[in-house]
Design an enzyme around this catalytic site. Structure first.
Site, PDB file in Angstrom:
ATOM      1  N   LYS A 199       4.608   6.818  13.099  1.00 16.12           N
ATOM      2  CA  LYS A 199       4.102   7.417  14.328  1.00 16.12           C
ATOM      3  C   LYS A 199       5.259   7.649  15.288  1.00 16.12           C
ATOM      4  CE  LYS A 199      -0.174   7.454  13.146  1.00 16.12           C
ATOM      5  NZ  LYS A 199      -0.923   8.719  13.050  1.00 16.12           N
ATOM      6  N   ASP A 227       4.524  11.545  12.512  1.00 16.87           N
ATOM      7  CA  ASP A 227       3.228  12.026  12.987  1.00 16.87           C
ATOM      8  C   ASP A 227       3.142  11.798  14.493  1.00 16.87           C
ATOM      9  OD1 ASP A 227       0.607  12.644  13.468  1.00 16.87           O
ATOM     10  OD2 ASP A 227      -0.242  11.232  12.013  1.00 16.87           O
ATOM     11  N   GLU A 262       4.202  16.032  11.563  1.00 18.76           N
ATOM     12  CA  GLU A 262       2.746  16.180  11.572  1.00 18.76           C
ATOM     13  C   GLU A 262       2.211  16.252  12.995  1.00 18.76           C
ATOM     14  OE1 GLU A 262       0.773  13.799   8.649  1.00 18.76           O
ATOM     15  OE2 GLU A 262      -0.889  13.316   9.982  1.00 18.76           O
ATOM     16  N   GLU A 306      -5.892  17.745  10.294  1.00 14.04           N
ATOM     17  CA  GLU A 306      -6.831  16.653  10.012  1.00 14.04           C
ATOM     18  C   GLU A 306      -8.063  16.751  10.904  1.00 14.04           C
ATOM     19  OE1 GLU A 306      -3.871  13.562  11.263  1.00 14.04           O
ATOM     20  OE2 GLU A 306      -5.617  12.651  12.170  1.00 14.04           O
ATOM     21  N   ASP A 361      -9.390  16.628   5.547  1.00 12.56           N
ATOM     22  CA  ASP A 361      -9.863  15.301   5.146  1.00 12.56           C
ATOM     23  C   ASP A 361     -11.190  15.502   4.409  1.00 12.56           C
ATOM     24  OD1 ASP A 361     -11.194  12.728   5.176  1.00 12.56           O
ATOM     25  OD2 ASP A 361      -9.718  12.088   6.667  1.00 12.56           O
ATOM     26  N   HIS A 409      -5.476  14.705   4.350  1.00 13.59           N
ATOM     27  CA  HIS A 409      -5.465  13.540   5.240  1.00 13.59           C
ATOM     28  C   HIS A 409      -6.444  12.514   4.667  1.00 13.59           C
ATOM     29  CE1 HIS A 409      -7.319  11.437   8.822  1.00 13.59           C
ATOM     30  NE2 HIS A 409      -6.050  11.311   9.146  1.00 13.59           N
ATOM     31  N   GLU A 450      -2.167  10.089   1.004  1.00 12.09           N
ATOM     32  CA  GLU A 450      -1.974   9.282   2.212  1.00 12.09           C
ATOM     33  C   GLU A 450      -2.656   7.935   2.001  1.00 12.09           C
ATOM     34  OE1 GLU A 450      -3.295  10.898   6.019  1.00 12.09           O
ATOM     35  OE2 GLU A 450      -2.103   9.325   7.005  1.00 12.09           O
TER      36      GLU A 450
HETATM   37 CA    CA Z   1      -2.254  12.125  11.244  1.00 12.58          CA
END
Ligand code: CA
Length: 380
Positions: A169, A198, A224, A250, A273, A300, A333
């Site tokens: 992140k 991300d 991302e 996502e 997703d 995702h 993922e």
């Molecule tokens: Ca994400």
């Protein structure tokens, strides 16, 4: 024929011992899910999962969807999909309505597989691969006084556990801190471990381009959700400005939502997703759309063992993008935050070994559900 007899929603929630956050700023104190169970008159049980607020998914299913599918044949999966979508599209063509629809779609695929004695991927095109490389999603923000140290420790732990790809992140309100943190992680894991970032859409277009150029120097594979998902023009600009791949999607839904992203090549990688964008049926269509426009599809995943298994079957049947002598197949993922539903809901947990996860070979989703976990964490 596999006539549908009963639809049950299991809303579950578990506390998180060490709450964590991303650039979104909300603290994850619990992990939860809406698990969908569909039973047929011949005694087959299929399982599905809905992404997002579980009580909302349950309300959609119980009030809008379940009454419309009782008595129908599970093998009419796409007929049912179109009917349910058309039922709610005047006010719910995306978002939670589509998540709820996704849970039903996955459960119907599980039923069809169990009914035929075949894993789902054998019913949606076949196995391009029997295992996938997983990337660890983690390195959230936990201890605000040890942001860099903690990220380095967690990344080292992933590598020690066999992972060869990590997504971290970013978005700490200071580009310098973000870059220092990514640089520290890159230094710790070395150049051979794949690294992605991300931002959970926390940047403006110029901020994203500027920080993206720094991330490129650290050999970051994809950026991302640099910016807000509504800003398709902004995505086009960021994607064209950076050499590194830009990923997102996502929070997008259905073939119609993704159409507007892929026809403009707003991002290099779309991330539908299966538990949100419309289930396995719809994600197949989204992936085909992406392939026709030269956009990569790397789903995702942030759910329980059910969502994970559904994602694995979807990945197994996804062609290499592009096909070649030594292709670079799509990644799984595999988020690593506390989540008992990922770890315990399947009797045999879905685990990575040396960075790889095997595609389940059993019928349907290929997992057996541990009902005691549903009972233990059931929300009253
Ligand atoms: Ca994400």
């Amino acid at each position: 024929m596999s006539p549908i007899k009963k639809v049950t929603c299991h809303v579950v929630s578990a506390p998180v011992e060490r709450p964590f956050t991303s650039s979104r700023g909300w603290l994850y104190k619990t992990r939860g899910s809406c698990i969908v169970e569909i039973e047929t008159t011949d005694g087959i049980v299929g399982w599905g999962e809905c992404y997002g607020p579980s009580a909302v998914a349950k309300a959609y299913i119980e009030t809008q969807f379940a009454p419309r599918i009782i008595g129908r044949d599970a093998f009419d999966v796409e007929v049912i999909w179109e009917d349910l979508y058309n039922r709610i599209k005047d006010y719910g063509g995306r978002g939670m309505a589509t998540s709820a629809l996704s849970g039903i779609d996955i459960a119907l695929w599980d039923i069809m597989g169990k009914s035929c004695g075949k894993p789902i991927h054998k019913l949606i095109g076949g196995a391009y691969r029997t295992e996938v490389t997983a990337y660890a999603t983690g390195l959230y923000f936990i201890d605000m006084d040890r942001l860099i140290e903690e990220a380095v420790e967690e990344a080292n732990e992933f590598v020690d556990n066999g992972f060869v790809a990590i997504k971290m992140k970013i978005g700490l309100g200071s580009p310098k801190l973000d870059i220092d943190r990514v640089a520290a992680v890159r230094k710790a894991i070395g150049d051979d471990v794949r690294l992605m970032v991300d931002a959970n859409h926390c940047f403006t277009v110029p901020q994203a381009i500027r920080i993206g150029r720094e991330l490129e120097k650290l050999n970051v594979e994809w950026f991302e959700e640099p910016i807000s998902p509504e800003d398709i023009d902004g995505y086009v600009e960021v994607t064209r400005s950076l050499d590194m791949a830009v990923a997102g999607g996502e929070n997008e839904f259905t073939r119609w939502g993704f159409r507007d992203l892929v026809v403009r090549k707003a991002m290099d990688i779309i991330q539908p997703d299966v538990c949100a964008a419309g289930g396995i049926s719809e994600c197949r269509k989204i992936a085909t759309l992406a392939s026709a426009h030269g956009v990569e599809c790397i789903p995702h995943a942030w759910g329980s063992a059910i969502g994970l298994a559904a994602t694995l079957h979807f990945l197994a049947a996804l062609p290499d993008q592009p096909p070649s002598f030594k292709p670079m197949p799509p990644l799984l993922e595999l988020e690593q935050c506390e989540n008992p539903f990922r770890d315990l809901l399947s009797v045999e947990p879905i685990l990575q070994k040396a960075g790889k996860v095997q595609i389940p070979t059993g019928a349907g989703l290929g997992i057996d559900i541990n009902r005691s976990v549903l009972d233990r964490y059931r929300v009253a």
